[in-house]
Design a protein around this motif. Structure first.
Motif, PDB file in Angstrom:
ATOM      1  N   LEU A  31      -7.900 -63.958  92.235  1.00  0.00           N
ATOM      2  CA  LEU A  31      -8.555 -63.295  91.123  1.00  0.00           C
ATOM      3  C   LEU A  31      -8.038 -63.821  89.789  1.00  0.00           C
ATOM      4  O   LEU A  31      -8.798 -64.071  88.867  1.00  0.00           O
ATOM      5  N   GLY A  32      -6.742 -63.947  89.707  1.00  0.00           N
ATOM      6  CA  GLY A  32      -6.138 -64.444  88.472  1.00  0.00           C
ATOM      7  C   GLY A  32      -6.702 -65.805  88.140  1.00  0.00           C
ATOM      8  O   GLY A  32      -7.039 -66.109  87.009  1.00  0.00           O
ATOM      9  N   GLY A  33      -6.814 -66.657  89.194  1.00  0.00           N
ATOM     10  CA  GLY A  33      -7.357 -67.997  89.018  1.00  0.00           C
ATOM     11  C   GLY A  33      -8.795 -67.961  88.548  1.00  0.00           C
ATOM     12  O   GLY A  33      -9.175 -68.728  87.676  1.00  0.00           O
ATOM     13  N   LEU A  34      -9.562 -67.048  89.101  1.00  0.00           N
ATOM     14  CA  LEU A  34     -10.971 -66.939  88.719  1.00  0.00           C
ATOM     15  C   LEU A  34     -11.090 -66.499  87.267  1.00  0.00           C
ATOM     16  O   LEU A  34     -11.883 -67.039  86.509  1.00  0.00           O
ATOM     17  N   ALA A  35     -10.280 -65.527  86.898  1.00  0.00           N
ATOM     18  CA  ALA A  35     -10.341 -65.035  85.519  1.00  0.00           C
ATOM     19  C   ALA A  35     -10.010 -66.153  84.545  1.00  0.00           C
ATOM     20  O   ALA A  35     -10.661 -66.309  83.512  1.00  0.00           O
ATOM     21  N   ARG A  36      -9.009 -66.951  84.908  1.00  0.00           N
ATOM     22  CA  ARG A  36      -8.621 -68.041  84.021  1.00  0.00           C
ATOM     23  C   ARG A  36      -9.734 -69.098  83.955  1.00  0.00           C
ATOM     24  O   ARG A  36     -10.103 -69.571  82.890  1.00  0.00           O
ATOM     25  N   ALA A  37     -10.260 -69.453  85.130  1.00  0.00           N
ATOM     26  CA  ALA A  37     -11.334 -70.453  85.167  1.00  0.00           C
ATOM     27  C   ALA A  37     -12.542 -69.951  84.374  1.00  0.00           C
ATOM     28  O   ALA A  37     -13.164 -70.721  83.640  1.00  0.00           O
ATOM     29  N   THR A  38     -12.862 -68.664  84.514  1.00  0.00           N
ATOM     30  CA  THR A  38     -14.004 -68.104  83.786  1.00  0.00           C
ATOM     31  C   THR A  38     -13.776 -68.197  82.282  1.00  0.00           C
ATOM     32  O   THR A  38     -14.661 -68.595  81.524  1.00  0.00           O
ATOM     33  N   GLU A  93     -10.990 -57.873  84.953  1.00  0.00           N
ATOM     34  CA  GLU A  93     -10.625 -59.237  84.559  1.00  0.00           C
ATOM     35  C   GLU A  93     -11.666 -59.809  83.601  1.00  0.00           C
ATOM     36  O   GLU A  93     -11.333 -60.513  82.657  1.00  0.00           O
ATOM     37  N   ILE A  94     -12.939 -59.501  83.874  1.00  0.00           N
ATOM     38  CA  ILE A  94     -13.992 -59.996  83.001  1.00  0.00           C
ATOM     39  C   ILE A  94     -13.919 -59.358  81.635  1.00  0.00           C
ATOM     40  O   ILE A  94     -14.166 -60.002  80.622  1.00  0.00           O
ATOM     41  N   ALA A  95     -13.572 -58.089  81.625  1.00  0.00           N
ATOM     42  CA  ALA A  95     -13.496 -57.381  80.343  1.00  0.00           C
ATOM     43  C   ALA A  95     -12.554 -58.116  79.404  1.00  0.00           C
ATOM     44  O   ALA A  95     -12.712 -58.081  78.201  1.00  0.00           O
ATOM     45  N   ARG A  96     -11.606 -58.800  79.976  1.00  0.00           N
ATOM     46  CA  ARG A  96     -10.676 -59.563  79.143  1.00  0.00           C
ATOM     47  C   ARG A  96     -11.327 -60.811  78.578  1.00  0.00           C
ATOM     48  O   ARG A  96     -10.904 -61.331  77.560  1.00  0.00           O
ATOM     49  N   ALA A  98      -2.560 -61.812  77.395  1.00  0.00           N
ATOM     50  CA  ALA A  98      -2.682 -61.619  78.840  1.00  0.00           C
ATOM     51  C   ALA A  98      -2.804 -62.961  79.562  1.00  0.00           C
ATOM     52  O   ALA A  98      -2.179 -63.186  80.605  1.00  0.00           O
ATOM     53  N   GLU A  99      -3.594 -63.863  78.978  1.00  0.00           N
ATOM     54  CA  GLU A  99      -3.759 -65.169  79.614  1.00  0.00           C
ATOM     55  C   GLU A  99      -2.480 -65.978  79.571  1.00  0.00           C
ATOM     56  O   GLU A  99      -2.125 -66.664  80.531  1.00  0.00           O
ATOM     57  N   LEU A 100      -1.805 -65.871  78.450  1.00  0.00           N
ATOM     58  CA  LEU A 100      -0.542 -66.585  78.311  1.00  0.00           C
ATOM     59  C   LEU A 100       0.452 -66.085  79.351  1.00  0.00           C
ATOM     60  O   LEU A 100       1.165 -66.865  79.988  1.00  0.00           O
ATOM     61  N   GLU A 101       0.448 -64.784  79.542  1.00  0.00           N
ATOM     62  CA  GLU A 101       1.362 -64.212  80.518  1.00  0.00           C
ATOM     63  C   GLU A 101       1.058 -64.725  81.932  1.00  0.00           C
ATOM     64  O   GLU A 101       1.966 -65.068  82.689  1.00  0.00           O
ATOM     65  N   THR A 102      -0.225 -64.792  82.253  1.00  0.00           N
ATOM     66  CA  THR A 102      -0.611 -65.299  83.569  1.00  0.00           C
ATOM     67  C   THR A 102      -0.146 -66.745  83.748  1.00  0.00           C
ATOM     68  O   THR A 102       0.411 -67.114  84.787  1.00  0.00           O
TER      69      THR A 102
END
Ligand SMILES: Nc1nc2c(ncn2[C@@H]2O[C@H](COP(=O)(O)OP(=O)(O)OP(=O)(O)O)[C@@H](O)[C@H]2O)c(=O)[nH]1
Ligand SMILES: [Mg+2]
Length: 335
Positions: free
Chosen positions: A125-132, A160-163, A288-292
């Motif tokens: 999921l984390g990967g998908l959110a980042r790729a999106t 995740e999308i809301a982000r 949030a993305e930086l943290e991931t």
């Protein structure tokens, strides 16, 4: 003989020059190749920050894609270039087919101001959110003014999308019996605008009433909650709470209510700008993305240092009750 593969930097140059094929290839890189993706993003970053991102989510089959099609038409009429990202569309995606449905999207086919991409939810999921987020940024850099991200409602992925999105539409339909499900999935919490589509069906008033009752219970308005460890020093402005999500009825197949929906979206967009909430969300997203990313790279670095054998050895020591888990973690991080 095939031409040599362009480097990520060359791809980005071509993308910025308006080459659609290069855009498509860049998106593939962003989805599949983390090191090359990082090189692309390095070049793309300075060209991002202009687009407005609209998230569209909700239970399966409520008419999200049909609605996205209608919204895209309205924004095209306003001379906006529209990028559409469909995550894990249930209908198969083939070659030139758009959102897996040629007939519904035919009005948009062949239009240079439209770019449609589908993405699979393979991987984490984390990967998908980042790729999106990266795909949205690439479309932004390529000059698309509005980027619509559609996902099928399934809980965590909506959050995740809301982000990723500036404004989130949650699309419901009458007769799904999912009013309670919606709360469970936390889906209402992320809604900036609620859509009751298929308003030509029985039970629409009931669905609207049920949703309104839930909103009145204080499920919304949403404030993006940061799930990580550290928060940026940007607290929610008081005026952020001034927004309560409107409920808009639509019949996407007939285009009914779409004008009202566009108005609601534009009101939210204005609210984001005026209240400072938009800027706050942007910073929260970046944090949030930086943290991931940090989590991933620190973990990678640690695993390289410790090695598979080292980790196995420590696990064995915990199993043998030599050390406890906390001590094991301290040992691994060298604390
Ligand atoms: N009666 C009625 N049918 C609709 C309406 N909007 C969409 N549909 C139909 O509902 C079905 C699903 O529409 P989609 O737009 O694919 O729904 P979706 O939410 O994108 O579906 P998934 O992506 O699979 O979750 C299609 O057969 C549409 O023609 C509407 O307003 N009224
Ligand atoms: Mg769909």
């Amino acid at each position: 003989m095939r031409a040599p593969r362009p480097s990520p930097e060359e791809l980005v140059e071509q993308l910025l020059a308006g080459d659609r094929r290069a855009l498509a290839r860049t998106l593939t890189v962003l989805e599949n190749d983390a090191p090359a993706a990082a090189r692309c993003m390095q070049r793309l970053h300075a060209h991002t920050g202009r687009a407005y991102i609209l998230g569209v989510t909700g239970p399966p089959g409520t008419g999200k894609s049909t609605l996205v099609n209608e919204l895209a038409k309205v924004y095209r009429q306003r001379d906006n270039r529209v990028g559409i990202v469909a995550i894990d569309p249930t209908s198969p995606f083939t070659g030139g087919a758009i959102l897996g449905d040629r007939i519904r999207m035919r009005d948009l086919a062949g239009d240079d101001g439209i770019f449609i991409r589908s993405m699979a939810t393979r991987g984490s999921l984390g990967g998908l959110a980042r790729a999106t987020a990266d795909v949205a940024r690439a479309l932004d850099a390529a000059g698309f003014d509005l980027i619509v991200v559609e996902t099928v409602g399934a809980g965590q992925s909506e959050v995740e999308i809301a982000r990723t999105a500036d404004t989130v539409l949650v699309v419901e339909a009458p007769g799904l019996g999912d009013e309670v499900q919606a709360i469970k999935a936390g889906i209402l919490e992320i809604a900036d605008v609620l859509v009751v589509n298929k308003a030509d069906r029985d039970g629409v008033k009931h669905t609207v009433r049920a949703l309104r009752a839930m909103l009145d219970l204080g499920v919304a308005p949403r404030t993006i909650v940061h799930h990580g460890q550290w928060m940026p020093a940007v607290s929610a402005p008081e005026s952020a709470n001034a927004w309560s999500p409107p409920i808009v009825e639509t019949v996407a197949t007939q285009g009914t209510g779409v004008g009202k929906l566009v108005e609601a979206i534009e009101r939210h967009r204005a609210h984001l700008a005026e209240s400072g909430e938009g800027a706050r969300r942007k910073r929260m997203r970046i944090a949030a993305e930086l943290e991931t990313l940090l989590r991933e790279s620190l973990m990678d670095r640690l695993m390289q240092q410790v090695g598979r054998d080292g980790l196995d050895g420590i696990v064995e020591r915990v199993v043998a009750r030599e050390i406890d888990l906390y001590a094991a973690a301290r040992l691994l991080t060298g604390e």
